[in-house]
Design an enzyme around this catalytic site. Structure first.
Site, PDB file in Angstrom:
ATOM      1  N   ALA A 124       6.109  -1.827 -15.300  1.00 14.34           N
ATOM      2  CA  ALA A 124       7.207  -1.011 -15.156  1.00 14.34           C
ATOM      3  C   ALA A 124       6.899   0.477 -15.643  1.00 14.34           C
ATOM      4  O   ALA A 124       7.152   0.534 -16.917  1.00 14.34           O
ATOM      5  CB  ALA A 124       8.323  -1.516 -15.775  1.00 14.34           C
ATOM      6  N   SER A 132       6.280   9.580  -7.705  1.00 14.16           N
ATOM      7  CA  SER A 132       5.065  10.307  -7.855  1.00 14.16           C
ATOM      8  C   SER A 132       4.779  10.977  -9.118  1.00 14.16           C
ATOM      9  O   SER A 132       3.665  11.214  -9.461  1.00 14.16           O
ATOM     10  CB  SER A 132       4.926  11.024  -6.528  1.00 14.16           C
ATOM     11  OG  SER A 132       4.958  10.331  -5.396  1.00 14.16           O
ATOM     12  N   PHE A 156      12.225  -0.564  -8.673  1.00 15.59           N
ATOM     13  CA  PHE A 156      11.101  -0.946  -7.723  1.00 15.59           C
ATOM     14  C   PHE A 156      10.170  -1.713  -8.302  1.00 15.59           C
ATOM     15  O   PHE A 156       8.788  -1.726  -8.221  1.00 15.59           O
ATOM     16  CB  PHE A 156      10.661   0.388  -7.042  1.00 15.59           C
ATOM     17  CG  PHE A 156      11.536   1.168  -6.183  1.00 15.59           C
ATOM     18  CD1 PHE A 156      12.591   0.637  -5.554  1.00 15.59           C
ATOM     19  CD2 PHE A 156      11.114   2.385  -5.978  1.00 15.59           C
ATOM     20  CE1 PHE A 156      13.410   1.355  -4.857  1.00 15.59           C
ATOM     21  CE2 PHE A 156      12.275   3.386  -5.402  1.00 15.59           C
ATOM     22  CZ  PHE A 156      13.264   2.589  -4.719  1.00 15.59           C
ATOM     23  N   ARG A 243      -4.841   0.077  -7.788  1.00 11.47           N
ATOM     24  CA  ARG A 243      -5.005   0.793  -6.412  1.00 11.47           C
ATOM     25  C   ARG A 243      -6.320   0.188  -5.782  1.00 11.47           C
ATOM     26  O   ARG A 243      -6.223  -0.067  -4.535  1.00 11.47           O
ATOM     27  CB  ARG A 243      -5.359   2.345  -6.268  1.00 11.47           C
ATOM     28  CG  ARG A 243      -3.828   2.870  -6.762  1.00 11.47           C
ATOM     29  CD  ARG A 243      -3.976   4.475  -7.200  1.00 11.47           C
ATOM     30  NE  ARG A 243      -2.986   5.011  -7.716  1.00 11.47           N
ATOM     31  CZ  ARG A 243      -2.673   6.054  -8.510  1.00 11.47           C
ATOM     32  NH1 ARG A 243      -3.828   6.660  -8.596  1.00 11.47           N
ATOM     33  NH2 ARG A 243      -1.558   6.375  -8.784  1.00 11.47           N
ATOM     34  N   GLN A 336       1.221  -4.081  19.699  1.00 10.57           N
ATOM     35  CA  GLN A 336       0.943  -3.280  21.115  1.00 10.57           C
ATOM     36  C   GLN A 336       0.409  -4.405  21.839  1.00 10.57           C
ATOM     37  O   GLN A 336       0.683  -4.453  23.158  1.00 10.57           O
ATOM     38  CB  GLN A 336       0.154  -1.997  20.995  1.00 10.57           C
ATOM     39  CG  GLN A 336       0.304  -1.300  22.401  1.00 10.57           C
ATOM     40  CD  GLN A 336       1.596  -0.682  22.714  1.00 10.57           C
ATOM     41  OE1 GLN A 336       2.412  -0.648  21.738  1.00 10.57           O
ATOM     42  NE2 GLN A 336       1.789  -0.415  23.677  1.00 10.57           N
ATOM     43  N   GLY A 340       5.838  -7.119  24.406  1.00  9.73           N
ATOM     44  CA  GLY A 340       7.360  -7.371  24.084  1.00  9.73           C
ATOM     45  C   GLY A 340       7.468  -8.689  22.870  1.00  9.73           C
ATOM     46  O   GLY A 340       8.242  -8.654  22.117  1.00  9.73           O
ATOM     47  N   GLU A 363       2.100   1.802  -5.901  1.00 11.18           N
ATOM     48  CA  GLU A 363       0.936   2.173  -6.809  1.00 11.18           C
ATOM     49  C   GLU A 363       0.329   3.502  -6.311  1.00 11.18           C
ATOM     50  O   GLU A 363      -1.032   3.828  -6.373  1.00 11.18           O
ATOM     51  CB  GLU A 363      -0.006   0.973  -6.926  1.00 11.18           C
ATOM     52  CG  GLU A 363       0.608  -0.194  -7.558  1.00 11.18           C
ATOM     53  CD  GLU A 363      -0.317  -1.156  -7.924  1.00 11.18           C
ATOM     54  OE1 GLU A 363      -1.434  -0.903  -8.242  1.00 11.18           O
ATOM     55  OE2 GLU A 363       0.082  -2.479  -8.001  1.00 11.18           O
ATOM     56  N   THR A 365       1.707   6.945  -3.567  1.00 14.27           N
ATOM     57  CA  THR A 365       1.616   7.274  -2.058  1.00 14.27           C
ATOM     58  C   THR A 365       0.315   7.641  -1.620  1.00 14.27           C
ATOM     59  O   THR A 365      -0.570   8.280  -2.552  1.00 14.27           O
ATOM     60  CB  THR A 365       2.717   8.233  -1.912  1.00 14.27           C
ATOM     61  OG1 THR A 365       2.578   9.442  -2.629  1.00 14.27           O
ATOM     62  CG2 THR A 365       4.152   7.826  -2.340  1.00 14.27           C
TER      63      THR A 365
HETATM   64  N1  COS Z   1      -7.323   8.002 -15.846  1.00 21.09           N
HETATM   65  C1  COS Z   1      -7.345   8.382 -17.350  1.00 21.09           C
HETATM   66  N2  COS Z   1      -6.676   9.623 -17.405  1.00 21.09           N
HETATM   67  C2  COS Z   1      -5.769   9.944 -16.637  1.00 21.09           C
HETATM   68  C3  COS Z   1      -5.778   9.864 -15.381  1.00 21.09           C
HETATM   69  C4  COS Z   1      -6.700   8.616 -15.106  1.00 21.09           C
HETATM   70  N3  COS Z   1      -6.569   8.295 -13.710  1.00 21.09           N
HETATM   71  N4  COS Z   1      -5.303  10.763 -14.641  1.00 21.09           N
HETATM   72  C5  COS Z   1      -4.825  11.713 -15.361  1.00 21.09           C
HETATM   73  N5  COS Z   1      -5.188  11.387 -16.876  1.00 21.09           N
HETATM   74  C6  COS Z   1      -4.937  12.095 -18.138  1.00 21.09           C
HETATM   75  C7  COS Z   1      -5.437  13.534 -17.762  1.00 21.09           C
HETATM   76  O1  COS Z   1      -6.690  13.435 -18.126  1.00 21.09           O
HETATM   77  C8  COS Z   1      -4.605  14.249 -18.580  1.00 21.09           C
HETATM   78  O2  COS Z   1      -4.998  14.207 -19.973  1.00 21.09           O
HETATM   79  P1  COS Z   1      -4.932  15.541 -20.783  1.00 21.09           P
HETATM   80  O3  COS Z   1      -3.694  16.147 -20.802  1.00 21.09           O
HETATM   81  O4  COS Z   1      -5.670  15.087 -22.340  1.00 21.09           O
HETATM   82  O5  COS Z   1      -6.008  16.407 -20.226  1.00 21.09           O
HETATM   83  C9  COS Z   1      -3.297  13.481 -18.716  1.00 21.09           C
HETATM   84  O6  COS Z   1      -3.659  12.290 -18.293  1.00 21.09           O
HETATM   85  C10 COS Z   1      -2.228  14.128 -17.680  1.00 21.09           C
HETATM   86  O7  COS Z   1      -2.902  14.379 -16.242  1.00 21.09           O
HETATM   87  P2  COS Z   1      -2.348  15.137 -15.206  1.00 21.09           P
HETATM   88  O8  COS Z   1      -2.067  16.455 -15.647  1.00 21.09           O
HETATM   89  O9  COS Z   1      -3.294  15.040 -14.169  1.00 21.09           O
HETATM   90  O10 COS Z   1      -0.912  14.407 -14.654  1.00 21.09           O
HETATM   91  P3  COS Z   1       0.012  14.805 -13.802  1.00 21.09           P
HETATM   92  O11 COS Z   1       1.399  14.949 -14.208  1.00 21.09           O
HETATM   93  O12 COS Z   1      -0.348  16.173 -12.978  1.00 21.09           O
HETATM   94  O13 COS Z   1       0.117  13.726 -12.741  1.00 21.09           O
HETATM   95  C11 COS Z   1      -0.702  12.336 -10.918  1.00 21.09           C
HETATM   96  C12 COS Z   1      -0.980  13.269 -12.110  1.00 21.09           C
HETATM   97  C13 COS Z   1       0.193  12.808  -9.960  1.00 21.09           C
HETATM   98  C14 COS Z   1      -1.775  11.936 -10.181  1.00 21.09           C
HETATM   99  C15 COS Z   1       0.234  11.050 -11.548  1.00 21.09           C
HETATM  100  O14 COS Z   1       1.299  11.266 -11.993  1.00 21.09           O
HETATM  101  C16 COS Z   1       0.278   9.666 -10.478  1.00 21.09           C
HETATM  102  O15 COS Z   1      -0.857   9.053 -10.512  1.00 21.09           O
HETATM  103  N6  COS Z   1       1.334   9.729  -9.838  1.00 21.09           N
HETATM  104  C17 COS Z   1       1.730   8.461  -9.139  1.00 21.09           C
HETATM  105  C18 COS Z   1       2.234   7.309  -9.841  1.00 21.09           C
HETATM  106  C19 COS Z   1       2.398   5.964  -9.223  1.00 21.09           C
HETATM  107  O16 COS Z   1       1.252   5.777  -8.888  1.00 21.09           O
HETATM  108  N7  COS Z   1       3.495   5.423  -9.350  1.00 21.09           N
HETATM  109  C20 COS Z   1       3.561   4.070  -8.623  1.00 21.09           C
HETATM  110  C21 COS Z   1       3.989   3.596  -9.765  1.00 21.09           C
HETATM  111  S1  COS Z   1       3.582   1.827  -9.625  1.00 21.09           S
HETATM  112  S2  COS Z   1       4.463   1.143  -8.018  1.00 21.09           S
END
Ligand code: COS
Length: 379
Positions: A124, A132, A156, A243, A336, A340, A363, A365
């Site tokens: 969760a 996102s 969700f 993923r 397709q 139908g 997980e 988009t």
């Molecule tokens: N593994 C380990 N650490 C990670 C990481 C990963 N894959 N991705 C980011 N981090 C770390 C970064 O290194 C950063 O650390 P520092 O601050 O120490 O440098 C920190 O986490 C923040 O990372 P970042 O600045 O990249 O975060 P953002 O807020 O820009 O977010 C995305 C990045 C958009 C990639 C993230 O929010 C994401 O994956 N969103 C989608 C979420 C998702 O999949 N939701 C579905 C839920 S389950 S149905």
């Protein structure tokens, strides 16, 4: 480079295929229609070691590699999207982080029953305003003596109202953004933990996508997973692995749709011959088969990197981005080809078409996958 599956991988593939064909395929349309959570199937899967696939045997799992795991998800998704996502979430985003970040005491208490198939897991993270943008989590967990007091809503959540054990990401310090998030293991039945709505979805309709409600829910502090304020990294690492599972699911859905299209192309006659004898249909089938093969290799490459303890964040994002896209394309072509009839609920392609769509969303988009890939490429 060796593209052959090992003996063990082939064994897992054929065992799960036999199980899926016998136990799930006959009821998949009914599960989709009723939305009933498939507990009887999950109990059997637990008995067959499918609910702790990559967890080492010492913690009650099957101890197989990640490629075997992707093959198992693919075989389930080939017949039923709901069962495959419940299984993928349980394994990838509940068992795995507890195994990777948990203490031995947490593994004994929470991982073993999950891996032995006696309990079901969930994950969760998502909230109404944290989709996102996973950093926008607003659920809070405030320390009070030996407990964290959890407040907030999660939405969700796959298997949400059915799962026994959930990994919940909450803020332990709202002022710190991603550096104030912490992961907790929360058990069903904890006072203050209840459920909101269960989504009426387009596809994967039997996976109990639920809202979780936490109102002064007291979590023993020993349920904190990993480090205090280390929850964002746990969430992201967990999703990197998750993923791969969803990409495998997308490959399985595409393969299921192709299987149906091939069968139909051989049976259906128009203009005095089976439609599979027409080049228009043959070209569609050729494109579909090629896309599936390419997606499957991306999935297996990401799984291999994960097992080799190499970086796989970009590769799992690539696998999910591509596999989910081709799942949509293949399901569309399969429908397709059915003409139908494919637009009716009498044929499984209609369900595959609906199931494929979610793989582009949950997980992370496709837009988030592109962001992960681009950031890595620009490093
Ligand atoms: N593994 C380990 N650490 C990670 C990481 C990963 N894959 N991705 C980011 N981090 C770390 C970064 O290194 C950063 O650390 P520092 O601050 O120490 O440098 C920190 O986490 C923040 O990372 P970042 O600045 O990249 O975060 P953002 O807020 O820009 O977010 C995305 C990045 C958009 C990639 C993230 O929010 C994401 O994956 N969103 C989608 C979420 C998702 O999949 N939701 C579905 C839920 S389950 S149905």
């Amino acid at each position: 480079m060796n593209f052959d599956l090992t003996k063990e991988q082939l064994m897992v593939q054929s065992a799960v295929r036999a199980f899926a064909e016998k136990e799930i395929k006959p009821i998949a349309a009914e599960l989709d229609r009723t939305g009933d959570f498939p507990w009887p199937i999950l109990r059997k899967m637990g008995g067959l070691n499918m609910l702790g696939m990559t967890v080492p045997r010492e913690w009650g799992g099957a101890g197989v590699d990640s490629i075997s795991y992707t093959l198992a998800i693919e075989e389930l998704a080939r017949v039923c999207g709901s069962t495959s996502v419940i299984m993928a979430v349980h394994n990838s985003v509940c068992c795995y982080p507890i195994y990777k970040f948990g203490t031995d005491a947490q593994k004994e208490k929470f991982l073993r029953p999950l891996a032995e198939g006696r309990k079901l897991g969930g994950f969760a993270l998502t909230e109404p305003s944290a989709g996102s943008d996973a950093s926008a989590v607003r659920a809070t967990a405030i320390l009070d003596g030996d407990y964290y007091i959890l407040n907030g809503n999660k939405i969700f959540i796959t298997s949400g109202c059915e799962a026994d054990t959930l990994l919940v990401i909450a803020s332990t310090d709202l002022s710190k953004g991603t550096k104030g998030l912490t992961a907790f293991i929360v058990e069903k039945g904890t006072p203050g933990f209840s459920y909101g709505s269960i989504e009426d979805k387009m596809g994967v309709r039997a996976s109990a996508t639920s809202e979780l409600v936490f109102e002064n829910c007291r979590i023993p502090k020993e349920n904190l997973l990993g480090e205090l304020n280390g929850g964002f990294r746990i969430g992201m690492t967990t999703l990197d692995g998750g993923r791969i599972g969803i990409a495998a699911q997308a490959v399985g859905i595409a393969q299921g749709a192709l299987d149906e299209a091939v069968k139909y192309a051989k049976e259906r006659e128009q203009f005095g011959r089976p439609i599979g004898r027409f080049q228009a249909i043959q070209w569609m089938l050729a494109e579909m088969a090629t896309k599936i093969a390419a997606a499957r290799y991306l999935v297996q490459r990401a799984a291999h990197l994960k097992d080799s303890h190499l970086a796989f964040s970009k590769e799992s994002a690539m696998a999910k981005l591509y596999a989910s896209r081709i799942a949509m394309e293949v399901a569309n072509s399969a429908l397709q080809i059915h003409g139908g009839y494919g637009y009716t609920k009498d044929y499984a392609v209609e369900r595959f078409f609906r199931e494929a769509k979610i793989t582009e969303i949950y997980e992370g988009t496709s837009e988030v996958q592109r962001l992960v890939i681009a950031r890595d490429s620009l490093k």
